[in-house]
Design a protein around this motif. Structure first.
Motif, short mmCIF file in Angstrom:
data_model
loop_
_atom_site.label_atom_id
_atom_site.label_comp_id
_atom_site.label_asym_id
_atom_site.label_seq_id
_atom_site.Cartn_x
_atom_site.Cartn_y
_atom_site.Cartn_z
N LYS A 100 -27.34 0.81 25.85
CA LYS A 100 -26.20 1.40 25.28
C LYS A 100 -26.42 1.92 23.85
O LYS A 100 -25.97 3.13 23.51
N ASN A 101 -27.21 1.24 22.83
CA ASN A 101 -27.73 1.80 21.57
C ASN A 101 -28.70 2.67 21.51
O ASN A 101 -28.93 3.18 20.28
N ASN A 102 -29.37 2.98 22.62
CA ASN A 102 -30.59 3.86 22.50
C ASN A 102 -30.62 4.94 23.71
O ASN A 102 -31.94 4.95 24.03
N LYS A 103 -29.52 5.47 23.67
CA LYS A 103 -29.66 6.33 24.96
C LYS A 103 -30.59 7.65 25.01
O LYS A 103 -30.94 7.93 26.12
N ALA A 104 -30.92 7.79 23.68
CA ALA A 104 -31.64 9.14 23.41
C ALA A 104 -32.91 8.91 23.78
O ALA A 104 -33.87 9.88 23.83
N LEU A 105 -33.54 7.49 23.68
CA LEU A 105 -34.92 7.26 23.70
C LEU A 105 -35.27 7.45 25.31
O LEU A 105 -34.63 6.98 26.24
N PRO A 106 -36.64 7.87 25.47
CA PRO A 106 -36.97 7.87 26.93
C PRO A 106 -36.98 6.58 27.49
O PRO A 106 -36.80 6.24 28.58
N GLU A 107 -37.40 5.69 26.56
CA GLU A 107 -37.57 3.96 27.06
C GLU A 107 -36.20 3.79 27.65
O GLU A 107 -36.09 2.79 28.48
N ALA A 108 -34.90 4.26 27.36
CA ALA A 108 -33.77 3.81 27.80
C ALA A 108 -33.52 3.82 29.32
O ALA A 108 -33.31 2.99 30.15
N LYS A 109 -34.46 5.02 29.97
CA LYS A 109 -34.52 5.09 31.44
C LYS A 109 -35.30 4.01 31.90
O LYS A 109 -34.89 3.39 33.08
N ASP A 110 -36.37 3.69 31.57
CA ASP A 110 -37.09 2.61 32.01
C ASP A 110 -36.50 1.34 31.96
O ASP A 110 -36.57 0.29 32.75
N ALA A 111 -35.80 1.28 30.66
CA ALA A 111 -34.78 -0.27 30.51
C ALA A 111 -33.73 -0.23 31.52
O ALA A 111 -33.53 -1.18 32.33
N GLU A 112 -33.14 0.81 32.05
CA GLU A 112 -32.00 0.77 33.04
C GLU A 112 -32.85 0.31 34.49
O GLU A 112 -32.17 -0.44 35.23
#
Length: 129
Positions: A100-112
């Motif tokens: 939620k807080n870091n949608k712009a980071l590429p790692e956010a997709k990995d986190a999903e």
């Protein structure tokens, strides 16, 4: 002799490189530590990254993500089912907040993706009880 000079050159360049580059290397190093089972050492490096005020918000967020991965790994090893479920809850909440807080980071997709796997694991463990 030439190999030693080359190695020393790499070490010096790494030591005096920009903070972003260093944090990127630290993050990769901590992930590597985690993958081979050195969770305590990885946790120290991730904590250092998260709390380093000289780093960008995005880099500090990667340290936070690493700490969440440590929580997930700890949950997977927890033998007590109740404690394990609580640990999975904490890790999944952390991943949800990170996304939620870091949608712009590429790692956010990995986190999903990791959140999906964590919830699946949690569900399998819950149905075994």
């Amino acid at each position: 002799m030439n190999t030693n000079k080359l190695l020393l050159s790499f070490l010096l360049v790494g030591a005096f490189s920009a903070p972003y580059s260093q944090s990127k290397n630290d993050y990769k190093f901590a992930k590597g530590l985690m993958e081979v089972g050195y969770l305590d050492l990885a946790k120290e490096v991730f904590t250092k990254i998260k709390s380093d005020s000289s780093l960008s918000k995005e880099d500090r967020a990667k340290g936070e993500l690493g700490l969440i991965f440590i929580l997930k790994a700890d949950a997977e090893k927890e033998p007590d089912p109740d404690k394990q479920q609580k640990a999975f809850d904490t890790a999944s909440e952390g991943l949800e907040n990170f996304i939620k807080n870091n949608k712009a980071l590429p790692e956010a997709k990995d986190a999903e993706f990791d959140l999906g796997i964590l919830l699946q694991t949690k569900g399998k463990n819950f149905t075994r009880q």
